[in-house]
Design a protein around this motif. Structure first.
Motif, PDB file in Angstrom:
ATOM      1  N   TYR A 322       0.820  -1.195   0.000  1.00 57.84           N
ATOM      2  CA  TYR A 322       0.000   0.000   0.000  1.00 57.84           C
ATOM      3  C   TYR A 322       0.865   1.261   0.000  1.00 57.84           C
ATOM      4  CZ  TYR A 322      -2.869   3.763   1.392  1.00 57.84           C
ATOM      5  OH  TYR A 322      -3.472   4.983   1.428  1.00 57.84           O
ATOM      6  N   LEU A 438      -6.565  -2.005   4.679  1.00 54.31           N
ATOM      7  CA  LEU A 438      -5.760  -1.420   3.596  1.00 54.31           C
ATOM      8  C   LEU A 438      -6.221  -1.905   2.227  1.00 54.31           C
ATOM      9  CD1 LEU A 438      -2.174  -1.538   5.118  1.00 54.31           C
ATOM     10  CD2 LEU A 438      -3.506   0.470   4.529  1.00 54.31           C
ATOM     11  N   THR A 442      -5.616   0.270  -1.129  1.00 50.11           N
ATOM     12  CA  THR A 442      -4.638  -0.227  -2.103  1.00 50.11           C
ATOM     13  C   THR A 442      -5.259  -0.314  -3.495  1.00 50.11           C
ATOM     14  OG1 THR A 442      -3.616  -1.511  -0.345  1.00 50.11           O
ATOM     15  CG2 THR A 442      -3.048  -2.129  -2.595  1.00 50.11           C
TER      16      THR A 442
END
Ligand code: ATP
Ligand code: MG
Length: 482
Positions: A322, A438, A442
């Motif tokens: 990420y 995340l 991402t």
């Protein structure tokens, strides 16, 4: 001169229309400056002459009729006619003739007033032009412009307002302006208007402020509202000018997030160096120790330690993925092939055995980084599977149009609640006990690195559709040459 006469002379001199006094026979007794201006003759040229000298030959019949009425002591309503001027043969005028009586009340003569009709027509046309101009300005304005009366009833609603709120003007004109506001503002509005009209205390009128507005479909958006007060036909009206701030606000949120991202990126690089490598070493060492253990119980403990270390390793990988800005190396990708491989990989996991995954419309190719594309789709598929608690049908639909490819991941999960929706793409936002939050952040980074985007296409009780949109070709400003 008696006072009454002086007043009369002053009125005649000041009048901006022609005023002519005659006796019963039609002889002109007085001729004001307005008559000089309109008809062209000076008083000296016509006083003592017959009024017939300013009547066109073809209107003599009309004159005879008027003279008869004057003789009978009657007046006329204003009527349209023509008179003969010094320069112009026919001047279009609105005329009225008022009878004048002597002290005993007997008809004695008349006062003829005439006004240039051109003036009135031109003024009307100018008014119409100016109305049309205002209408055009209001209708073409980028901002929504709404006119309401003192009770808050909508009187006009321009084209931008229609676009912004999703109502046709006809649907809202006559309704209270509170239909354009969510609660609690709608309920407060009447009180606010009442207080303003009573006390003139200004909270928004003439000031303007940021508000939340409500569309026809019930969704809300941030807006800047400025309100002005005006008086039309002695009635107080309020004009509201509304600017949609959605884009600005989301830009601000993104900027805040981006500045957070930079810090996360720096942190991740340190973590990767300081944590990931020792973690791998620890994991290796524990595994070696475990190999020497004989009791099942001890081996189980070591197994648990290894799983935990594995989890930590995954977190580090996620974080790195990420935090490092993705740098796509685009190649020609067969979307169907990539999806099938991905799904086959997932379905080898027992957790996916009760999930059916179908892929529709896969005959599409696009220029993308296959590894990054895989990560993005993986995240969307995982979210779908998790939303459905590992049971049901996930559908992936691929469509191409106008140089874009849409990859829709459709689940039958419970949908995304509105409060979650707002934070969906925020790094580390998760509602799951074992999520890092995340995933979607991402996906968004990867989409944007490909000049694409990820959006919630639909979400409700029947499920959620997440859409990843990517351009077919890689020619564009965000693409790095590969
Ligand atoms: N298809 C979906 N249906 C319902 N809720 C979803 C869906 N996709 C995402 N969400 C919600 O959005 C949140 C954020 O998703 P995201 O993928 O960013 O993180 P996560 O899945 O919680 O964790 P991670 O992906 O990092 O393991 C989820 O926790 C979940 O509440
Ligand atoms: Mg996720």
């Amino acid at each position: 001169m008696p006072t009454a006469h002086r007043v009369l002379s002053a009125i005649l001199a000041a009048a901006d229309c022609a005023m002519v006094q005659t006796d019963l026979s039609g002889t002109i007794l007085s001729w004001n400056p307005g008559a000089e201006r309109l008809i062209g003759f000076a008083a000296g040229e016509v006083v003592g002459q017959s009024i017939a000298c300013i009547i066109p030959a073809d209107r003599r019949g009309e004159l005879d009729d008027l003279m008869r009425r004057i003789g009978a002591g009657q007046s006329t309503d204003p009527f349209e006619t023509e008179i003969r001027g010094k320069v112009r043969d026919a001047v279009a005028v609105t005329m009225a003739v008022a009878s004048v009586t002597d002290p005993e009340g007997r008809p004695a003569g008349a006062v003829w007033t005439a006004r240039d009709r051109m003036d009135a027509e031109q003024a009307n046309a100018a008014l119409r032009r100016s109305d049309a101009r205002w209408q055009a300005i209001v209708e073409s304005a980028v901002d929504a412009i709404i006119l309401i009366d003192r009770r808050g009833v909508i009187e006009s609603f321009n084209a931008s307002a229609e676009r912004m709120f999703g109502y046709r003007a006809g649907e809202v004109i006559g309704r209270n302006v509170t239909v354009l506001m969510p609660e609690p503002y709608a309920s407060e509005h009447d009180q606010y208007m009442g207080r303003y009209l009573r006390t003139r205390e200004r909270r928004i009128i003439g000031i303007g402020r940021e508000v939340t507005a409500r569309r026809k479909d019930g969704t809300t958006f941030p807006a800047h509202l400025s309100v002005g007060e005006c008086h039309l036909n002695d009635e107080a009206k309020f004009t509201g000018i509304i600017r949609d701030l959605t884009e600005r606000v989301s830009l601000e949120v993104r900027l805040r997030e981006e500045s957070g991202l930079v810090r996360i990126g720096e942190l991740a690089a340190v973590l990767a160096h300081e944590v990931k490598n020792p973690l791998a070493a620890v994991s290796g060492a524990v595994q070696m120790l475990g190999d020497h253990l004989t009791s099942d119980e001890d081996r189980e403990i070591v197994g648990e330690i290894l799983r935990r270390l594995d989890g930590l390793g995954t977190l580090m990988t996620d974080l790195l993925l990420y935090a490092r800005p993705p740098r796509p190396s685009p190649i020609d990708v067969d979307v169907g092939g990539l999806l099938r491989a991905l799904v086959a990989f997932f379905q080898s996991d027992p957790a996916w055995h009760r999930l059916a995954v179908t892929i529709d419309g896969t005959d599409v190719r696009l220029a993308a980084d296959p590894e990054l594309l895989k990560v993005a789709l993986q995240n969307l598929l995982l979210n779908a599977a998790q939303a459905m608690k590992g049971q049901g049908e996930v559908r992936v639909t691929v469509t191409a149009a106008d140089g874009l490819v849409h990859l829709d991941v459709v689940d039958q999960g419970p949908g995304i609640p509105p409060d979650v929706r707002e934070k969906l793409f925020t790094p580390f936002f998760t509602t799951k006990s074992r999520g890092t939050g995340l995933g979607l952040a991402t996906v968004r980074r990867i989409a944007e690195a490909h000049r694409g985007q990820v959006t919630i296409l639909e979400s409700g009780r029947a499920g959620t559709t997440m859409r990843l949109t990517l351009p077919v070709s890689s020619h564009g400003p965000n693409w790095r040459s590969s």
